[in-house]
Design a protein around this motif. Structure first.
Motif: not given
Length: 511
Positions: A66, A72-73, A76
């Motif tokens: 983070d 987020e990658t 996901h």
């Protein structure tokens, strides 16, 4: 025969040479690149690992991702394991891991994101940011001349049939359990190797395992730990083999029969013996060891890759501070002092555990079955207690604590000192700048003391509803998100004498 002189070879000068481009080396290279430090990352492989290998990314590692803008990658693309379950009974589904960690981290649970994908994400970010990543470069020789005036660490690398000379101020050996860097330093790799054989397989269409759960299964003579890798029965099986030499078909057939499973296609299968080893030192002059080059242990708990990522993060921000004149060279001793005890604790715990359960003989088998019966009933109950929250912190690796000094001056007398900063409001987003900061929680607006401009703050956040961060303190926070000091506030004024004592102890520049 043509004589090749070292000084005639093509030469690269850099601040830091990182040997090894697995998750540990790539993390070191990326953090250095984000901090503006010149680094060259080399590896004998032709590119990122293709096999899944290490599997789990825990909460503390997600916090580091983070900080680098990569969480987020990972989220996901990862598959989340939300539960811990002992046995297969649907009546004992096991505790929710996320509930053990909610409030303590922004990333509760275990993200199943295999090593190959970690390497892909890290290498892509490193190259996109202009980092120097060189595949097919094998270390041949390494000499540390830094004890001499103007000396460097000098490495000789072989690539595509040619030779390259790299000169660096520091070198990070992140080249795995068979580390060439460690061998060049002649450092002992102390520990033991278990006699039992284990096997690991990544398998599709597995039936008979719980969904989205890390599952411990106990058989008559063996045991298995099962990790979910994706929907539809995509599964990682790690098991004690029923014999020393076992083929893929034999191992999976035995697991199917023992645990009531069926399976489909196999992506990867390997056998191994568990090593519990720690390098005698993590630093020799200007050369450092990190990740598997420094410590190896059982992969069953999914801690190894995470420990390496955190080694690299700790070391890279420390090196960056020294390169940029924010800390003096004496601060570099802190890497071994902080990270080696973490490795020793992890290795000792897994070594003892495997001394009890990692055998095929009758007594360990009885102990495993007793543990399974107890675990199926006790684990869900413990999960609801304060002990459960502590266990969640150990699993997520955010309960690590560093000891900065031998005595206990006032600025250390707060339970959060030496721990990573707990999340309150958007305080972790503030640390994306990867610099030193002052933080206040639920207090007024104390005046900023006279400080170097690279120390940010004071940043003001709301009160910590869990009471971990106090209103009557200002916290000095390191770039790696660990609390360096707790400084008293007196009538909303920072105790500058205590702040300077803390800065001096951390070898920070006071200018």
């Amino acid at each position: 025969m043509t004589t090749v002189r070292l000084h005639d070879l093509p030469t690269v000068d850099t601040d830091v040479l990182v040997v090894g481009a697995g998750p540990t080396g790539l993390m070191a290279g990326l953090v250095l690149q984000r901090r503006g430090v010149a680094a060259v990352v080399v590896d004998h492989k032709s590119g990122p690992t293709r096999e899944s290998r290490a599997l789990a990314v825990h909460a503390r590692s997600m916090e580091i991702y983070d900080q680098l803008g990569l969480a987020e990658t990972v989220l996901h693309r990862a598959y989340q394991a939300t539960r811990l379950q002992v046995g297969a009974s649907p009546r004992s589904p096991g505790p929710d891991i996320t509930l053990l960690q909610v409030g303590a981290t922004r990333f509760p649970g275990v993200q199943v994101f295999e090593q190959s994908r970690n390497e892909e994400v890290l290498s892509t970010a490193l190259v996109a940011g202009g980092g120097d990543l060189r595949w097919r470069h094998r270390l041949i020789d390494l000499v540390d001349h830094t004890a001499q005036a103007g000396g460097r660490v000098e490495a000789l690398l072989e690539h595509d049939g040619g030779l390259l000379r790299v000169r660096a101020h520091w070198c990070v050996g992140a080249d795995g359990a068979s580390s060439a860097v460690r061998r060049q330093l002649n450092l002992p790799f102390e520990g033991t190797t278990d006699e039992a054989t284990f096997w690991v397989a990544d398998v599709h269409d597995v039936r008979g395992v719980p969904e989205a759960a890390v599952n411990l299964r106990i058989g008559k003579s063996t045991f298995a730990v099962i990790f979910p890798m994706g929907p539809g029965g995509h599964t990682r099986l790690v098991a004690l083999s029923h014999k020393d030499q076992v083929s893929q078909d034999e191992a999976l057939a035995a697991a199917d029969a023992e645990y009531g499973l069926t399976h489909g296609a196999v992506d990867w299968f390997s056998t191994y013996r568990v090593h519990h080893r720690v390098a005698a030192r993590f630093r020799a002059g200007a050369v450092f060891l990190a990740g598997d080059a420094a410590h190896v242990h059982s992969p069953v708990g999914g801690q190894g890759m995470n420990t390496g990522l955190q080694d690299a993060h700790n070391l890279a921000v420390l090196l960056a501070d020294v390169v940029q004149g924010r800390r003096d060279g004496a601060a570099l001793d802190g890497y071994e002092r902080e990270r080696r005890p973490v490795a020793l604790t992890l290795v000792n715990v897994t070594d003892r555990a495997f001394g009890v359960i990692g055998r095929r003989s009758p007594v360990p088998a009885l102990l495993r079955r007793a543990m399974a019966v107890l675990g199926a009933t006790a684990v869900p109950r413990v999960a609801k207690t304060r002990l459960g929250a502590r266990l969640g912190g150990y699993l997520g690796q955010y309960r690590i604590r560093y000891r900065y000094v031998e005595d206990r001056p006032r600025w250390t007398q707060d339970p959060v000192v030496g721990r990573r900063l707990p999340p309150v409001g958007d305080n972790q987003q503030a640390l994306r700048t990867m610099t030193w900061q002052l933080h206040c929680y639920g207090t007024g607006s104390p005046a900023r003391p006279e400080l170097p401009d690279w120390i940010e703050g004071p940043h003001h956040f709301g009160a910590d509803e869990h009471g971990r961060l106090r209103r009557d303190r200002v916290y000095l926070v390191r770039p790696d998100q660990f609390v360096a000091a707790s400084i008293p506030l007196q009538a909303n004024n920072i105790d500058e004498a205590q702040l300077r004592l803390a800065m001096t102890a951390h070898h920070l520049s006071l200018g």
